[in-house]
Scaffold this active site. Structure first.
Site, PDB file in Angstrom:
ATOM      1  CG  ASP A  28      -1.689   1.268   1.447  1.00  0.00           C
ATOM      2  OD1 ASP A  28      -1.671   2.131   0.558  1.00  0.00           O
ATOM      3  OD2 ASP A  28      -2.339   1.400   2.513  1.00  0.00           O
TER       4      ASP A  28
ATOM      5  CE  LYS B  45      -1.892   6.881  -3.344  1.00  0.00           C
ATOM      6  NZ  LYS B  45      -2.401   5.954  -2.307  1.00  0.00           N
TER       7      LYS B  45
ATOM      8  CD  GLU C 100      -5.203   3.513  -2.429  1.00  0.00           C
ATOM      9  OE1 GLU C 100      -6.063   4.264  -1.921  1.00  0.00           O
ATOM     10  OE2 GLU C 100      -4.081   3.912  -2.787  1.00  0.00           O
TER      11      GLU C 100
ATOM     12  CG  ASP D  98      -9.205   5.174   2.206  1.00  0.00           C
ATOM     13  OD1 ASP D  98      -8.762   5.721   3.244  1.00  0.00           O
ATOM     14  OD2 ASP D  98      -8.459   4.691   1.328  1.00  0.00           O
TER      15      ASP D  98
HETATM   16  P1  ADP Z   1      -3.112   7.325   4.110  1.00  0.00           P
HETATM   17  O1  ADP Z   1      -4.019   6.314   3.508  1.00  0.00           O
HETATM   18  O2  ADP Z   1      -3.507   8.731   3.792  1.00  0.00           O
HETATM   19  O3  ADP Z   1      -1.675   7.062   3.826  1.00  0.00           O
HETATM   20  P2  ADP Z   1      -3.637   6.199   6.804  1.00  0.00           P
HETATM   21  O4  ADP Z   1      -4.746   5.309   6.403  1.00  0.00           O
HETATM   22  O5  ADP Z   1      -2.410   5.566   7.325  1.00  0.00           O
HETATM   23  O6  ADP Z   1      -3.272   7.278   5.709  1.00  0.00           O
HETATM   24  O7  ADP Z   1      -4.249   7.200   7.909  1.00  0.00           O
HETATM   25  C1  ADP Z   1      -3.452   8.103   8.589  1.00  0.00           C
HETATM   26  C2  ADP Z   1      -4.308   8.968   9.442  1.00  0.00           C
HETATM   27  O8  ADP Z   1      -4.993   8.157  10.410  1.00  0.00           O
HETATM   28  C3  ADP Z   1      -3.504   9.987  10.222  1.00  0.00           C
HETATM   29  O9  ADP Z   1      -4.168  11.232  10.167  1.00  0.00           O
HETATM   30  C4  ADP Z   1      -3.519   9.408  11.621  1.00  0.00           C
HETATM   31  O10 ADP Z   1      -3.384  10.426  12.621  1.00  0.00           O
HETATM   32  C5  ADP Z   1      -4.893   8.797  11.679  1.00  0.00           C
HETATM   33  N1  ADP Z   1      -5.025   7.783  12.723  1.00  0.00           N
HETATM   34  C6  ADP Z   1      -4.270   6.683  12.910  1.00  0.00           C
HETATM   35  N2  ADP Z   1      -4.697   6.000  13.994  1.00  0.00           N
HETATM   36  C7  ADP Z   1      -5.742   6.692  14.501  1.00  0.00           C
HETATM   37  C8  ADP Z   1      -6.607   6.487  15.624  1.00  0.00           C
HETATM   38  N3  ADP Z   1      -6.463   5.450  16.449  1.00  0.00           N
HETATM   39  N4  ADP Z   1      -7.574   7.399  15.840  1.00  0.00           N
HETATM   40  C9  ADP Z   1      -7.715   8.453  15.024  1.00  0.00           C
HETATM   41  N5  ADP Z   1      -6.955   8.696  13.970  1.00  0.00           N
HETATM   42  C10 ADP Z   1      -5.968   7.823  13.704  1.00  0.00           C
HETATM   43 MG    MG Z   2      -4.653   4.824   2.420  1.00  0.00          MG
END
Ligand code: ADP
Ligand code: MG
Length: 633
Positions: free
Chosen positions: A10, A72, A173, A195
């Site tokens: 991913d 990205k 995705e 998402d």
């Molecule tokens: P992306 O797909 O954009 O790369 P992610 O799916 O990894 O990102 O999501 C990252 C986001 O999720 C960040 O803003 C992070 O702070 C938030 N996040 C991760 N864990 C938690 C949680 N337990 N509660 C709330 N927000 C969270």
């Molecule tokens: Mg993502």
């Protein structure tokens, strides 16, 4: 048992992950630091070494000009496309960037293209996997947002190649997330994938039929996610600090960075606890402390999460569905860990969403499932999933034995495209449609899928029929090719199964061949096309000699034309493209006045009420491949 590992990746805007199939279940591979998520951050350290992930994060604060994130957003995009992104993100473009050139981003005093920067992240993931397996990892499946266009997908593939990974497949995705939950096993149904990540919100509606996922609508907000929650909490904290402590820290980079870390920690804590404490050391020995209850937190973020409602409704509308028609809801993205977000999704789609898998890992897990299928899963599933995108281009043979691609490889299915053609010879009543698969320029180098004739076209001068050739690949991967002559309404069609009998390896080989032969193919195609043009001119000239306009030319003019005609006849069957090209151009030049004279005659004939077209036609069935014609209407 394969020793050649295929991993699922991913490649996220905020975080990236690599996973693989351990027995029957997909598992995320941690990095050396023991963490599963690799922040998609790339920095250049003091020694000008590339640093990736958690280790690179501190450079975002300490030496922001030497670090980049959210790359990205720039993948496969041109300067014009990213103008808006540049206002919101501190991307530093290379100073010497020319318009039309591929974007290059500055990190320190170096510049890199977005695929090169993504490749650093991919290389880190590859290294993590290699460390984990104790063996080289060369193959991967990488996920991309469903809305990524061809250029963005290509840029992602390029990133993989630069990182030394053979990218076997790009998977959407939302499809990956659904695979991770094994939803393909239910065969039919409507799946919503919600998402909410760090900086982006994507909603996708997938239709599952016969175990194949088809994206039927997507929507979202490219600037909505956990970052907005963080920024809001930071703003509130800065306000508090200004009010309570009389300190304005809004321009104090390091203090803001510390507050950011604290609010993110609190936000994460609030996903599983009723309260969280903020406790930040501030410059000048001061300290900011505050307790936030879940209730207050939920009130604060309401306006942010409410912004996801509109896109969800629109996606449903575009898919022509009502919430009660949705069978499964999948949550993706770290921000869907927030209980309030889960409730909102449940209310919107009237379904309890799937939450068993970590929402920030589920896409990588699904990529691993896909990788496993490609690596040796059962033939049935292998074939089914092959159909998610067309692995090779599909097209038809046009005059001269040249391939004309109609649906390009990597198009997500179902896909359809239409091209217009005409006839090559006067009075042609049969048009031979030869359906091809492959990337090569010449028909004989592509895979022949089917042949059929469009018969009974009324005899017309070459170039007059308007033949619409339509390619349609349905969700089952069945290709339907139909041809219709629009003036007469004559039509014919055929069904083929393009992937039938093709292994992944054969697909790869066909692609590799097309790269190997690209230059040679191009040269041959040029020659063939020039030859065809030569034939057209020579035929037209032969006809023109029966026109009285020919006799209106001076002797010198006629002699000149005939001389150049002989030259063209002599060179046209050779392999010298430039010789053919030159001969065509010269003959064209020399017959200019003849053409003008003929035009005058035609117009005056028409004015006298006679049909313009009085050329005697060779009647009877004649077959030939169609000729590309883009300039109708
Ligand atoms: P992306 O797909 O954009 O790369 P992610 O799916 O990894 O990102 O999501 C990252 C986001 O999720 C960040 O803003 C992070 O702070 C938030 N996040 C991760 N864990 C938690 C949680 N337990 N509660 C709330 N927000 C969270
Ligand atoms: Mg993502």
């Amino acid at each position: 048992m394969t020793t050649d590992y295929i991993v699922g990746i991913d490649l996220g805007t905020t975080n990236s992950l690599v996973a693989y199939m351990q027995g029957d279940s997909p598992v995320v591979i941690p990095g050396e630091d023991g963490l599963n998520l690799v922040p998609s951050v790339v920095a250049l350290d003091q020694k000008n070494q590339i640093v990736v992930g958690n280790a690179a994060r501190r450079y975002l604060i300490e030496t922001p000009e030497r670090a980049v994130y959210s790359v990205k957003r720039l993948m496969g995009r041109g300067f014009e496309d990213v103008r808006e992104e540049l206002k919101l993100f501190p991307f530093q473009l290379a100073d010497d960037l020319q318009t039309g050139e591929v974007l290059r981003i500055k990190i320190g005093d170096r510049t890199y293209t977005p695929p090169e920067i993504s490749a650093f992240v991919l290389r880190q993931l590859k290294r993590n996997a290699e460390r984990f397996f104790g063996a080289p990892v060369n193959h991967a499946v990488i996920t991309v947002p469903a809305y990524f266009n061809d250029a963005q997908r290509q840029a992602t593939k390029d990133a993989g190649r630069i990182a030394g990974l053979n990218v076997l497949r790009l998977v959407n995705e939302p499809t990956a997330a659904s695979l991770a939950y094994g939803l393909d096993k239910r065969k039919h149904g409507m799946v919503v994938v919600y998402d909410l990540g760090g900086g982006t919100f994507d909603i996708s509606i997938l239709k599952l039929h016969d175990g194949i996922f088809e994206v039927i609508s997507t929507n979202g907000d490219t600037h909505l996610g956990g970052d907005d929650i963080d920024n809001l909490l930071i703003a509130i904290a800065l306000d508090d600090i200004r009010g309570d402590l009389g300190l304005d820290l809004s321009h104090h980079g390091e203090a803001v960075a510390r507050i950011r870390n604290a609010v993110i920690e609190a936000k994460i804590a609030l996903s599983s606890q009723p309260t969280a404490k903020l406790d930040v050391d501030l410059p000048g020995g001061k300290r900011y402390q505050r307790e936030i209850s879940l209730e207050v937190f939920e009130q604060m973020i309401q306006p942010i999460i409410d912004r996801t409602v509109g896109p969800c409704k629109q996606a449903l509308k575009d898919a022509g569905l009502k919430p009660e028609q949705i069978d499964e809801v999948v949550l993706v993205g770290g921000s869907t860990r927030i209980p309030k977000v889960r409730r909102l999704v449940q209310d919107l789609f009237q379904r309890v969403p799937h939450t068993d898998l970590n929402p920030d890992e589920v896409v990588a897990l699904g990529a691993a499932v896909q990788a496993n299928i490609l690596g040796g899963g059962s033939e049935i599933t292998k074939e089914m999933l092959l159909l998610d995108v067309t692995p090779l281009s599909l097209g038809i043979e046009v005059a001269g034995g040249v391939t004309d691609k109609i649906i390009l490889r990597n198009s997500t299915i179902p896909a359809s495209a239409t091209q217009y053609y005409t006839t090559q010879v006067d009075g042609q009543t049969n048009v031979a449609i030869h359906v091809l698969q492959g990337e090569r320029e010449l028909a004989r180098d592509c895979r022949s899928l089917a042949r059929f004739d469009l018969k009974g076209v009324p005899p017309m001068p070459a170039g007059l029929p308007r033949i619409e050739v339509k390619f349609l690949i349905d969700a089952n991967g069945i290709l339907r090719v139909s041809a219709r002559e629009q003036r007469s309404g004559k039509e014919a069609e055929i069904d083929v199964q393009p992937t039938y009998g093709l292994t992944d390896e054969q697909v790869e080989n066909m692609l590799l061949e097309s790269f190997d032969y690209a230059e040679e193919d191009f040269r041959q195609r040029q020659v063939i096309e020039a030859r065809r043009e030569a034939d057209t001119i020579l035929t037209a000239l032969a006809k023109a000699k029966n026109n009285h306009a020919w006799h209106e030319l001076t002797n010198d003019e006629r002699r000149k034309v005939e001389e150049l005609e002989k030259t063209l006849v002599r060179v046209k069957d050779g392999d010298d493209y430039h010789a053919i090209r030159t001969a065509i151009d010269e003959l064209n030049q020399a017959t200019m006045r003849l053409a003008e004279l003929m035009m005058d005659t035609a117009v005056s004939t028409a004015l006298k009420g006679k049909a313009m077209d009085d050329t005697d036609m060779d009647e009877g069935p004649q077959a030939g491949h169609p000729v590309a014609k883009a300039d109708f209407e």
